[in-house]
Design an enzyme around this catalytic site. Structure first.
Site, PDB file in Angstrom:
ATOM      1  N   GLY A  47      -3.489  -0.385  20.132  1.00 30.02           N
ATOM      2  CA  GLY A  47      -3.255   0.867  19.431  1.00 30.02           C
ATOM      3  C   GLY A  47      -4.570   1.470  18.983  1.00 30.02           C
ATOM      4  N   GLN A  52     -10.369   6.718  14.270  1.00 29.40           N
ATOM      5  CA  GLN A  52     -11.188   5.581  14.723  1.00 29.40           C
ATOM      6  C   GLN A  52     -12.220   6.003  15.760  1.00 29.40           C
ATOM      7  OE1 GLN A  52      -7.580   2.910  15.447  1.00 29.40           O
ATOM      8  NE2 GLN A  52      -9.154   1.443  14.852  1.00 29.40           N
ATOM      9  N   CYS A  99      -7.576  -5.146  14.145  1.00 33.61           N
ATOM     10  CA  CYS A  99      -7.870  -3.714  14.247  1.00 33.61           C
ATOM     11  C   CYS A  99      -9.198  -3.555  14.984  1.00 33.61           C
ATOM     12  CB  CYS A  99      -7.968  -3.122  12.839  1.00 33.61           C
ATOM     13  SG  CYS A  99      -8.335  -1.359  12.807  1.00 33.61           S
ATOM     14  N   LEU A 100      -9.257  -2.576  15.875  1.00 36.23           N
ATOM     15  CA  LEU A 100     -10.494  -2.367  16.632  1.00 36.23           C
ATOM     16  C   LEU A 100     -11.646  -1.933  15.727  1.00 36.23           C
ATOM     17  CD1 LEU A 100      -9.083  -0.638  19.836  1.00 36.23           C
ATOM     18  CD2 LEU A 100      -9.840  -3.009  19.562  1.00 36.23           C
ATOM     19  N   HIS A 141       0.672   0.520  11.168  1.00 36.58           N
ATOM     20  CA  HIS A 141      -0.766   0.252  11.145  1.00 36.58           C
ATOM     21  C   HIS A 141      -1.544   1.467  11.637  1.00 36.58           C
ATOM     22  CE1 HIS A 141      -4.412  -2.406  11.976  1.00 36.58           C
ATOM     23  NE2 HIS A 141      -4.681  -1.281  12.631  1.00 36.58           N
ATOM     24  N   GLU A 142      -1.118   2.011  12.787  1.00 35.83           N
ATOM     25  CA  GLU A 142      -1.857   3.150  13.360  1.00 35.83           C
ATOM     26  C   GLU A 142      -1.752   4.377  12.464  1.00 35.83           C
ATOM     27  OE1 GLU A 142      -3.942   2.528  15.505  1.00 35.83           O
ATOM     28  OE2 GLU A 142      -3.152   0.583  16.073  1.00 35.83           O
ATOM     29  N   HIS A 145      -4.094   4.690   9.514  1.00 35.68           N
ATOM     30  CA  HIS A 145      -5.448   5.198   9.778  1.00 35.68           C
ATOM     31  C   HIS A 145      -5.547   6.697   9.492  1.00 35.68           C
ATOM     32  CE1 HIS A 145      -7.552   1.767  11.479  1.00 35.68           C
ATOM     33  NE2 HIS A 145      -6.545   1.504  12.297  1.00 35.68           N
TER      34      HIS A 145
HETATM   35 NI    NI Z   1      -6.408  -0.315  13.311  1.00 35.65          NI
END
Ligand code: NI
Length: 172
Positions: A47, A52, A99-100, A141-142, A145
């Site tokens: 995701g 991000q 998370c990236l 989660h996404e 952000h």
């Molecule tokens: Ni994330």
């Protein structure tokens, strides 16, 4: 096709409240979605949210089998523009997240297990569906952000937060 640079925790791009997308059918939004998909797959991750990649817009992508759409090759791939979440079942379920923007790290987060998702797709069509369990976790989660929230901020017990490599290392 472009792989974009991913902001890591601490970067101001991850801390703000993102702006709604005014025209989901704008070619620039479609290009951003394509670049986000390339970036997510290159990372690799499941995701990614626009903040991000330093773009303060309310757009996320994710790939889980239960998702709403597929790409040209039939792989699960959902793009959500201006998503809104309503909690249908407030019962919390704990699960491990990564998370990236926090590469190599993971932690246990409790989140509502059943939600309703409303959003627009890249054609400007409305999406309205329910998500449960892991699917609901990924969407939450996404979408966090978009409001400057990273998963450690959702953890009430930081003892499970750390580097995946340390957690899974074989120790003599
Ligand atoms: Ni994330």
């Amino acid at each position: 096709m472009a792989v974009l640079k991913i902001a890591r925790m601490g970067h101001p791009a991850l801390m703000g409240v993102a702006e709604p997308v005014s025209d989901p059918t704008d070619p620039e939004i479609r290009r951003l979605a394509a670049d986000m998909i390339d970036t997510m797959r290159d990372a690799p991750g499941i995701g990614l949210a626009a903040p991000q990649v330093h773009v303060p817009k309310r757009m996320v992508i994710y790939m889980v089998p239960e998702g709403r759409a597929e790409d040209d090759e039939g792989q699960p791939l959902t793009v959500l523009i201006n998503p809104e979440i309503a909690v249908l079942d407030g019962a919390l379920e704990a699960g491990v997240e990564g998370c990236l923007s926090l590469p190599g790290m993971a932690g246990r987060v409790a989140r509502p297990r059943h939600i309703r998702v409303r959003a627009l797709d890249l054609d400007g069509n409305g999406l309205d569906y329910e998500a449960e369990g892991y699917h609901a976790r990924v969407v939450q989660h996404e979408c966090d952000h978009l409001d400057g929230v990273l998963y450690p901020m959702r953890m009430d017990d930081l003892s499970s937060f750390g580097y995946v490599e340390e957690m899974t290392k074989d120790r003599e």
